[in-house]
Design an enzyme around this catalytic site. Structure first.
Site, PDB file in Angstrom:
ATOM      1  NE  ARG A   1      -3.763   0.123   2.597  1.00 12.14           N
ATOM      2  CZ  ARG A   1      -4.005  -0.637   3.660  1.00 12.14           C
ATOM      3  NH1 ARG A   1      -3.228  -0.532   4.719  1.00 12.14           N
ATOM      4  NH2 ARG A   1      -4.984  -1.502   3.669  1.00 12.14           N
TER       5      ARG A   1
ATOM      6  CB  VAL B   1      -8.333  -0.701  -5.717  1.00 12.17           C
ATOM      7  CG1 VAL B   1      -9.269  -0.929  -6.881  1.00 12.17           C
ATOM      8  CG2 VAL B   1      -7.327   0.396  -6.067  1.00 12.17           C
ATOM      9  CD  GLU B   2      -3.168  -1.386  -2.862  1.00 10.44           C
ATOM     10  OE1 GLU B   2      -2.727  -0.679  -1.935  1.00 10.44           O
ATOM     11  OE2 GLU B   2      -2.465  -1.777  -3.792  1.00 10.44           O
ATOM     12  N   GLY B   3      -8.776  -1.095  -0.226  1.00  9.66           N
ATOM     13  CA  GLY B   3      -9.499  -0.525   0.909  1.00  9.66           C
ATOM     14  C   GLY B   3     -10.184   0.757   0.522  1.00  9.66           C
TER      15      GLY B   3
END
Length: 831
Positions: free
Chosen positions: A383, A505-507
């Protein structure tokens, strides 16, 4: 006055000791000396005695540890235990994952700026720089984003081959396994450069070098797994993806419904112990082309085949991670998703009762049930890089390109960038690009130093993508029609379409802001909270009391100190106090000192009074997360400024971005205080944090004018802002062409003004530009060389402002004929 004097001495001694964080015994000594002085100066003796008694009542039980630990600490520990919110195993794992770097100082109320400024300047190795200048530059030259996004909806075969041959998918794989072994900083620089020309290509390169099979294998894989898979991932023989998200487990990854039942089955002709896997995943990047799928699922062992040493003999082993080859019987790679006209490879994965041997568990049998910890420990690394770097590349490219365009494009005889209405978004674009670049580099540098920056990674993911979306919006507003007409000449439209993808995306960003940044930061970064929590859970009573006593009273002194420091900085407008930096930046560091103390006061008060309810106060948590984030972003910008030699030309950029961050901090703090759940406490905190009321303001027009002018003028500051993006002009890089035109336009502007002024005051009847130039030469307004210069100016202007048009057939999809013939089926919905 003689009655008040002893108590005033008492308060002044306390404030002085708290501000400088002196030990309690030293405070007691200073207070005693002041009271003796009051007595000798003739202060009221009764009042002096009362003040001395108060000091004794506070100091004696607190200074002498045996008295404190027997009388004071036990009841406070009992109260704290009731106040402590219950933590699930998954929450505990998330909180304990990652390391704490300089962000911990921002929670201290008294940041050690030397620690930040002494960090080594982020630099690439010669090998990494050569890769950036060689294969990465060549890849960017090969990229035709219009062909990728509109014609093919994929990378061309030769680009896939180039990526594999040059090991773009193996940047993070160690050299001993055939990879490039690059640092996280190099990974960041490569993604940033590619993203400046195509977000589809950057995501294709970024995913294999982010959270996924390679990262997980490097940290947890068995030696056999590493020897087999890492070389194949490095050279592209295997293309990886990682399947985490499903229809019923998006941001709530701990609720994964996909499951594997431990059993025996056939694998390569032998009966082995494994599990039957049932999964339903979606939104999986690279899934349609992947040959190796990392899968997160919940493992169950109903028959106890694994033995009692796994998960304490429980039937529910827990979240586990496995590597599933694409060709395993029963695995179905679904058709492609189509994410907002940014067609990177993305799609669903399904399967029911797929037999997978235990040898395919990442880390082998011993890592069964440890998947959540593995994900938490690796997620912050990935991240920290891919999305922040993508936002940085797109924002920096957008800034320098639209700055050039705003100088080139004229309306009413004036460059559009000279209009105040356009200067405002230009200044925002430049400042946001500067902040994104500093923030993304800071987190990448932290990973390169060996840190696992859990909190900074969430800050970077959220704020880089949020600011990146704002940059894209402002770019589109300035471009107008040029931005909304898609085609090979449009350099901004796809970025605008892709902006919500990065937000999601990615949370999801909403949850990242409201739950993660402050929720994790308040515990992980706070100097005392985690120590208190761990002490309260100890079983040995003496050890429990001793450790809790140290943490609790350290915390109390810390809270008092921050309240005093916050009030003093507010009272003096942050103009008094030691700070590093030069004449320009010293005041910036003082401001950050002030708001660091204010954040600590707010955090301690919120945790004390709200306890476990705080995690459900998402608006408050989000606003305090904004304060922490802007402190970190401002620190990253100051560090970047120092690393680049504190160039004077960057001062307007730094000033605009910094004042914007401070304004956001005060907005977040004031909104949190006005809406504090316990209203009287909110009023009291307001007096501590804002004794004169809010003072910060958004950057002014005069500063905005300087920043906008910087963006439209060839200069070192503009070059530094553009560093690391692909500005090489070419047929398939319209942004690079526009950037390259700016110096020629600046040189030609005096000639153009001279010519237009003469033309306006003449009686020439020629209407065509070429005829007007001919007349200009004949009349002596311009020379033949100047005529050629103006001809070139017109040609370059036309290239910069021209938009595309198409034959109707070109805009129809490849399946249009089948649709007309009624042969095409409708898209299948994916749950």
């Amino acid at each position: 006055m003689s009655v008040v004097l002893p108590f005033l001495a008492f308060l002044l001694a306390g404030a002085f000791a708290a501000y400088h964080r002196l030990r309690l015994a030293i405070w007691a000594g200073i207070t005693a000396l002041l009271l003796v002085g009051c007595w000798m100066l003739g202060a009221n003796h009764a009042a002096t005695i009362v003040a001395a008694v108060i000091v004794a009542l506070i100091a004696l039980p607190l200074v002498f540890a045996p008295i404190r630990k027997s009388l004071v600490t036990p009841p406070l520990l009992k109260f704290y235990t009731k106040l402590l919110p219950p933590l699930s195993d998954t929450e505990r794992t998330a909180l304990e994952s990652g390391t704490v770097g300089f962000e911990g100082e921002l929670f201290s109320g008294k940041p050690d700026w030397k620690q930040l400024l002494d960090l080594p300047k982020p630099e690439l190795t010669a090998e990494e720089q050569a890769f950036l200048d060689g294969p990465c530059e060549e890849l960017c030259r090969m990229t035709n984003d219009w062909e990728i996004t509109h014609v093919r909806a994929d990378l061309p075969p030769e680009m896939w081959d180039f990526l594999k041959r040059n090991k773009f998918f193996g940047m993070i794989v160690p050299k001993e396994y055939g990879g490039l072994g690059f640092s996280a900083l190099a990974n960041h620089k490569v993604i940033q450069k590619i993203a400046s020309i195509s977000s589809v290509v950057s995501s294709t390169v970024g995913v294999p070098n982010s959270l996924g099979p390679a990262e997980l294998l490097m940290h947890y894989g068995t030696d056999e797994q590493k020897r087999h898979y890492l070389p194949r991932l490095a050279d592209g023989r295997d293309v990886p993806c990682f399947a985490l998200t499903g229809p019923f487990a998006g941001s709530d990854a701990t609720s994964i419904p996909d499951y594997g039942i431990v059993c025996k089955g056939q694998w390569n002709g032998e009966e082995v112990l494994g599990f039957k896997l049932t999964l339903n995943k979606r939104y999986i990047t690279l899934a349609p082309v992947a040959s190796l799928i990392g899968v997160a699922f919940r493992m169950y062992d109903p028959d106890g085949l694994l033995g009692g040493d796994i998960a304490g003999g429980s039937r529910d082993i827990g979240i586990s991670l496995a590597l599933v080859p694409r060709d395993v019987p029963g695995l179905e790679i679904g058709r492609r998703h189509f994410p907002l006209n940014s067609p990177f490879q993305n799609g669903p994965i399904h399967g029911k009762d797929i037999f997978i041997p235990l040898s395919q568990l990442i880390g082998g049998r011993d890592m069964a049930g440890h998947g959540w910890r593995m994900l938490m420990e690796c997620l912050s690394i990935g991240r920290s890089i891919t999305l922040p770097s993508t936002a940085s590349g797109g924002s920096k490219m957008g800034a320098v390109t639209v700055g050039s365009y705003a100088r080139i494009r004229k309306q009413f005889g004036l460059s559009v960038g000279r209009f105040e209405g356009v200067e405002e978004p230009l200044a925002r674009i430049a400042a946001n690009a500067y902040a994104i670049s500093a923030l993304s580099q800071a987190t990448a540098a932290a990973v390169s130093r060996g840190e696992n920056p859990a909190v900074p990674s969430t800050i970077a993911k959220y704020h880089c993508t949020q600011m990146g979306r704002e940059v894209s919006k402002d770019v589109m507003d300035i471009l107008g029609g040029k931005g909304i007409i898609l085609g090979p000449r449009n350099f901004a439209g796809r970025s605008w379409q892709a902006a919500p993808i990065m937000i999601t995306v990615e949370g999801a960003n909403i949850m990242t802001r409201s739950l993660m940044i402050f929720g994790q930061g308040a515990i992980l970064c706070h100097p005392w909270v985690m120590k208190e929590m761990k002490a309260a859970q100890l079983q040995d009573q003496k050890q429990r009391i001793d450790q809790f006593d140290t943490a609790l009273f350290g915390h109390i002194g810390f809270a008092i100190s921050n309240a005093v420091r916050s009030w003093w900085y507010g009272l003096t407008a942050s103009k008094i106090g030691s700070a590093p930096g030069d004449d320009d930046t010293r005041r910036y560091f003082r401001k950050l000192d002030r708001y660091s103390a204010a954040l600590a006061v707010m955090a301690d008060t919120s945790m004390l009074l709200l306890g476990g309810k705080l995690k459900f106060k998402e608006s408050l948590s989000g606003r305090l997360g904004d304060v922490l984030s802007q402190l970190y972003i401002a620190s990253a910008m100051l560090k970047r400024h120092q690393d680049e030699g504190s160039p004077a030309g960057d001062q307007p950029l730094l000033a605009y971005a910094f004042h914007d961050a401070i304004n956001k901090i005060e907005t977040a703090l004031s909104t949190a205080l006005r809406n504090f759940p316990i209203r009287p406490i909110g009023w009291l905190l307001w007096l501590v944090i804002f004794p004169w009321g809010r003072r910060a303001q958004a950057p002014g027009d005069r500063l905005g004018h300087k920043v906008a002018s910087l963006l439209m003028t060839p200069c070192d500051a503009r070059d530094r802002l553009a560093a690391g993006v692909f500005t090489t002009p070419g047929e398939h890089n319209p942004a690079g062409r526009i950037v390259s035109y700016l110096p020629k336009f600046v040189l030609a502007e005096p000639v153009e003004r001279k010519f237009l002024k003469a033309l306006k005051n003449s009686d020439i009847e020629a209407l065509e530009f070429d005829a007007q130039l001919d007349e200009g030469v004949r009349e002596g307004w311009i020379t033949a060389d100047e005529r050629r210069q103006l001809e070139e100016l017109r040609t370059l202007t036309l290239d910069a402002i021209t938009v595309d048009d198409f034959d109707p057939e070109e805009l129809r999809s490849a399946g249009y004929a089948d649709l007309v013939a009624g042969e095409r089926t409708s898209p299948r919905a994916v749950a």
